[in-house]
Design a protein around this motif. Sequence first.
Motif, mmCIF file in Angstrom:
data_model
loop_
_atom_site.group_PDB
_atom_site.id
_atom_site.type_symbol
_atom_site.label_atom_id
_atom_site.label_comp_id
_atom_site.label_asym_id
_atom_site.label_seq_id
_atom_site.Cartn_x
_atom_site.Cartn_y
_atom_site.Cartn_z
ATOM 1 N N CYS A 57 -2.729 3.848 4.520
ATOM 2 C CA CYS A 57 -2.316 2.588 3.875
ATOM 3 C C CYS A 57 -3.091 1.418 4.465
ATOM 4 O O CYS A 57 -3.547 0.522 3.744
ATOM 5 C CB CYS A 57 -0.815 2.373 4.040
ATOM 6 N N PHE B 180 -4.076 7.075 -2.448
ATOM 7 C CA PHE B 180 -3.341 5.901 -1.990
ATOM 8 C C PHE B 180 -3.768 4.728 -2.850
ATOM 9 O O PHE B 180 -4.868 4.719 -3.402
ATOM 10 C CB PHE B 180 -3.655 5.601 -0.518
ATOM 11 N N ALA C 235 0.879 -1.170 0.000
ATOM 12 C CA ALA C 235 0.000 0.000 0.000
ATOM 13 C C ALA C 235 0.912 1.215 0.000
ATOM 14 O O ALA C 235 1.887 1.254 0.761
ATOM 15 C CB ALA C 235 -0.903 -0.009 1.219
ATOM 16 N N ARG C 236 0.609 2.169 -0.871
ATOM 17 C CA ARG C 236 1.513 3.314 -1.025
ATOM 18 C C ARG C 236 0.749 4.617 -1.235
ATOM 19 O O ARG C 236 -0.319 4.621 -1.840
ATOM 20 C CB ARG C 236 2.438 3.092 -2.216
ATOM 21 N N GLY D 47 -3.333 0.192 -3.254
ATOM 22 C CA GLY D 47 -2.852 -1.087 -2.766
ATOM 23 C C GLY D 47 -2.783 -2.049 -3.929
ATOM 24 O O GLY D 47 -3.627 -2.014 -4.836
#
Length: 169
Positions: A127, A79, A44-45, A81
């Motif tokens: 995240c 975000f 996750a970023r 994932g």
Amino acid sequence: LGLEPGPLGHVYLVPYQNECTFIVGYRGIIELASRSGRLRSIVARPVYDGDDFDYQYGITDKLRHIPAPPETRGELVMFYGLAKFANPNGHYLHIMQLHEIEAAKKRSPSGRKDSGPWVTDFEAMACKTVVRRMQPYLPASLHLSRSIELDETVVEGLTGEGPILSEET
């Protein structure tokens, strides 16, 4: 759940006045999902303004993310994932816009306080939110389902049988 609080970031026990909130970290969720043996990797970023980011949903999802250097990054934008399954071509991509993360924060007991993980560790909590939203599409496990159920419960007191858990704060 077989997760320990501590530096690995699997679970956190967050004190607030006379209560202690049990919070499963996104690394803990990833650990539990990985135990199925059917998950190769999951990340996750965050994505910032200035990053080279492109994605496309479809029969073959596409993702391209090249982070900008920290000194040229702008504000947080979204975000994502990405889970890669053990079968060679299997994956799951999930994107969350910042307004979706903020809405999840407002629904979270710890997100409605002036202090706590949403204040001190916003990116990690975001995240985790992405990974939690991916959970229905990840390989199923009893431990993973139980971790989602217990997440953000409050320990109100102790009895001889263990803690009393409540979802109210």
